[in-house]
Design an enzyme around this catalytic site. Structure first.
Site, PDB file in Angstrom:
ATOM      1  CB  VAL A 285      68.148  33.992 -16.737  1.00 38.81           C
ATOM      2  CG1 VAL A 285      68.989  33.183 -17.717  1.00 38.81           C
ATOM      3  CG2 VAL A 285      68.872  35.286 -16.381  1.00 38.81           C
ATOM      4  CB  ALA A 286      66.129  29.883 -17.585  1.00 43.25           C
ATOM      5  CD  GLU A 288      62.225  26.142 -11.957  1.00 37.05           C
ATOM      6  OE1 GLU A 288      61.863  26.230 -10.769  1.00 37.05           O
ATOM      7  OE2 GLU A 288      62.832  27.051 -12.541  1.00 37.05           O
ATOM      8  CG  ASN A 289      57.487  26.917 -16.996  1.00 39.95           C
ATOM      9  OD1 ASN A 289      57.055  27.158 -15.884  1.00 39.95           O
ATOM     10  ND2 ASN A 289      57.851  27.865 -17.849  1.00 39.95           N
ATOM     11  CG  HIS A 312      69.917  25.947 -12.462  1.00 43.62           C
ATOM     12  ND1 HIS A 312      70.561  25.735 -11.266  1.00 43.62           N
ATOM     13  CD2 HIS A 312      68.707  26.478 -12.147  1.00 43.62           C
ATOM     14  CE1 HIS A 312      69.779  26.130 -10.269  1.00 43.62           C
ATOM     15  NE2 HIS A 312      68.646  26.579 -10.786  1.00 43.62           N
ATOM     16  CD  GLU A 313      66.184  26.847 -15.363  1.00 42.53           C
ATOM     17  OE1 GLU A 313      65.149  26.511 -14.752  1.00 42.53           O
ATOM     18  OE2 GLU A 313      66.995  27.671 -14.904  1.00 42.53           O
ATOM     19  CG  HIS A 316      64.908  23.543 -11.316  1.00 41.23           C
ATOM     20  ND1 HIS A 316      64.740  23.550  -9.947  1.00 41.23           N
ATOM     21  CD2 HIS A 316      65.479  24.742 -11.634  1.00 41.23           C
ATOM     22  CE1 HIS A 316      65.194  24.693  -9.454  1.00 41.23           C
ATOM     23  NE2 HIS A 316      65.649  25.435 -10.450  1.00 41.23           N
ATOM     24  CE1 TYR A 401      68.731  29.712  -8.640  1.00 41.79           C
ATOM     25  CE2 TYR A 401      68.140  31.522  -7.198  1.00 41.79           C
ATOM     26  CZ  TYR A 401      67.893  30.766  -8.315  1.00 41.79           C
ATOM     27  OH  TYR A 401      66.818  31.050  -9.112  1.00 41.79           O
TER      28      TYR A 401
END
Length: 607
Positions: A285-286, A288-289, A312-313, A316, A401
């Site tokens: 889905v995603a 977090e770069n 959420h990202e 991070h 999680y």
């Protein structure tokens, strides 16, 4: 900024030497100060070619071999070594590639004895070409959203980037990096970097990440990408056909969420907070770069899921990127803390009831997964010990999680003041930023920060021992109180209770529930719980179906859908099934209008 290849030495007992069984490298023998990538992208043959330069300082005497994580898909062409500032020409090095696991290999490089001395910088240059590895996803134009140009992106989590470039592929090692990327005309390149520039004449992009990151957070995407600034430090990138929708969905929200997060956890450390939307081929889905979150474009269909995933990202940025789990066996240090931080942000921004509803959906899913796996399954541990050869990516699950979140919530409850715990997390980030930690670092810092809790021996409280939290199988030892979400959760449960009774529910009673006013998370919670209760008592399904038809057909009875006109119906995302062809089955009552091959009826997925 340099980074030592070890977990952060927190307060308390000295640490044992860190072991990462997912890495073949001898990362403990060197300090990686910096690395540089110089790559040329060839879309015609789907290859990246170029070189990698590693700035290394040996930290032990007698080290004559450098071992890097690599992958069979990397074709190594040559390797050389030089001492910066020295008069000697670069020395060509011998090397061999050995099998390691099904997700990688080891690149063993023989180092010149005269050049390798503890504390003295050496530069290793590896020239190579990538082929078809797990980190690099080449998409033909037909697989992109705009279907006009090809696109390539990388996905490094957890141990895939060893097929992007040879590296110390472990979260225990962090370093800065720079990159030069050469592309065909009309291609835009983005990387998870804090600075970038572009020479149009040479078609060369330059990138610099000035903050140390682990290898898995180095990311690249290249294709037909455009951007719109949506805040003073954030912009949205996407293919042109998606851009306006993405901008409309996010608006100024990202800056608002960043501001809330900074109030809770301290300054955002990465400068930029950009987002790029990728085609549905993106495998998660995603991601977090740092500086550039990768997110799947499909999420734009649901504002609530988009909100949760972007927040959420963002979380991070503090938990996972700034402070990172030193091994994949303790992935919850990233995901559990980020999930807790995400919910603190949504509580401050949207209220406790919303956060409790989203948490209820996820905890329900956790218990559903536990029923499938069994209470004694070792993957339900927070600290998962895995054998050599096990791919850490297979351990990404809800326990990482949600059980992690529950443990962090329990630590917060021990403080008896959520604001005090916010301050603890802020100082935890300040203490360990840009370093990698193990669980004991977090626990030692917690008990030092709250000496009264250490004196009360909370870590050994019967039934809630910290060690049992970390190493025990099964569900969380306790869960947070979600009663503040009752106004949103209770109507869902009331409707579920009506439908699962032994007698068919009264239609008039059912009609008092206005599903069209429910949020996406309420609908998801309802459907999930009804699936948990299935099969329904005999005779209830027909009443259920008729009720849903009445409730959902009031505003709209029939929708014509074409490839050019796909518009989601707000509030009905999870309840409705859209088909592009004549119906294969129907659950509509006899009085419902007929359906032809060009139209689509709204269908409830029967539970």
């Amino acid at each position: 900024m340099a980074s030592w290849p070890s977990a952060a030495p927190g307060p308390g007992s000295p640490r044992c030497p860190l072991v990462d069984v997912a890495s073949a490298s001898n990362f403990r023998c060197f300090q990686l100060q910096h690395f540089h990538l110089d790559l040329r992208l060839n879309f015609a043959v789907k290859e990246m070619s170029g070189w990698l330069v590693l700035d290394l300082v040996p930290v032990q005497s007698g080290v004559h071999t450098l071992v890097l994580d690599s992958h069979p898909s990397l074709l190594i062409q040559s390797i050389d070594c030089k001492v910066p500032g020295g008069q000697e020409e670069p020395a060509s090095l011998t090397y061999r590639v050995d099998p390691f696991t099904d997700y990688g290999s080891s690149l063993n490089i023989s180092l010149p004895t005269a050049a390798v001395k503890p504390g003295r910088l050496i530069q290793i240059t590896v020239r190579y070409t990538t082929t078809d590895g797990p980190a690099i996803w080449w998409l033909d134009s037909e697989l992109t959203c705009g279907q006009s140009r090809p696109l390539v992106f990388t996905q490094g989590h957890s141990v895939c980037n060893r097929s992007f470039f040879p590296c110390f592929d472990t979260p225990a090692v962090k370093s800065t990096y720079t990159a030069t990327v050469r592309v065909p005309d009309g291609v835009t390149v983005l990387m998870s970097a804090s600075r970038s520039s572009y020479s149009k004449e040479d078609r060369v992009f330059q990138f610099s990440m000035e903050f140390p990151v682990p290898s898995y957070l180095v990311a690249l995407v290249a294709g037909d990408l455009q951007h719109v600034d949506i805040g003073p430090r954030s912009r949205v990138w996407a293919e042109p056909c998606l851009l306006s929708c993405a901008v409309k969905k996010l608006g100024g929200s990202v800056e608002h969420w960043l501001g809330v997060a900074e109030e809770l956890f301290g300054p955002y450390l990465w400068g930029r907070c950009d987002i790029v939307f990728l085609p549905p081929s993106f495998p998660i889905v995603a991601m977090e770069n740092p500086c550039l979150t990768f997110i799947i474009a499909s999420i734009l269909e649901s504002s609530e899921f988009l909100l949760i995933d972007v927040i959420h990202e963002i979380a991070h940025g503090w938990f996972g990127n700034a402070v990172t789990n030193a091994t994949w066996e303790e992935m919850w240090l990233s995901e559990g803390l980020a999930t807790y931080a995400q919910r603190r942000i949504t509580t401050e921004a949207y209220g406790e009831a919303f956060t409790c509803l989203e948490t209820a959906v996820r905890l329900d899913a956790l218990h559903r997964q536990l029923r499938l796996l069994g209470d004694n399954n070792p993957v339900s541990k927070l600290h998962v010990k895995f054998e050599s050869g096990v791919n850490p990516s297979t351990l990404m699950n809800l326990f990482t999680y949600e059980k992690g979140f529950c443990f962090v919530s329990y630590l917060s409850q021990l403080c008896r003041d959520v604001r005090r715990f916010d301050c603890f997390l802020r100082d935890y980030i300040s203490q360990f930023k840009f370093r990698s930690v193990v669980a004991q670092d977090l626990i030692d810092f917690f008990l030092t920060y709250f000496p009264e809790l250490k004196d009360a021996a909370v870590a050994q409280r019967e039934g809630l021992e910290f060690e049992r939290w970390l190493s025990g199988c099964g569900p969380p030892l306790c869960e947070p109180d979600l009663s503040a979400g009752g106004s949103l959760i209770q109507p869902v449960q009331d409707l579920c209770d009506l439908w699962r009774t032994s007698e068919p529910p009264d239609l008039q009673t059912l009609l008092t529930f206005d599903l069209s006013a429910w949020s996406t998370f309420q609908i998801v919670l309802f459907l999930d719980r009804m699936l948990d209760y299935s099969p329904l008592p005999h005779g209830n399904t027909a009443h259920t179906t008729y009720y849903c038809y009445l409730k959902l057909s009031e505003p709209i009875q029939r929708i014509r859908i074409s490839d050019q006109d796909r518009k989601p119906i707000p509030g009905l995302l999870t309840l409705l099934l859209f088909l592009d062809h004549p119906l294969r089955f129907s659950v509509c009552p006899p009085s419902a209008p007929s359906c032809d091959g060009e139209s689509v009826r709204l269908l409830l997925v029967s539970v």
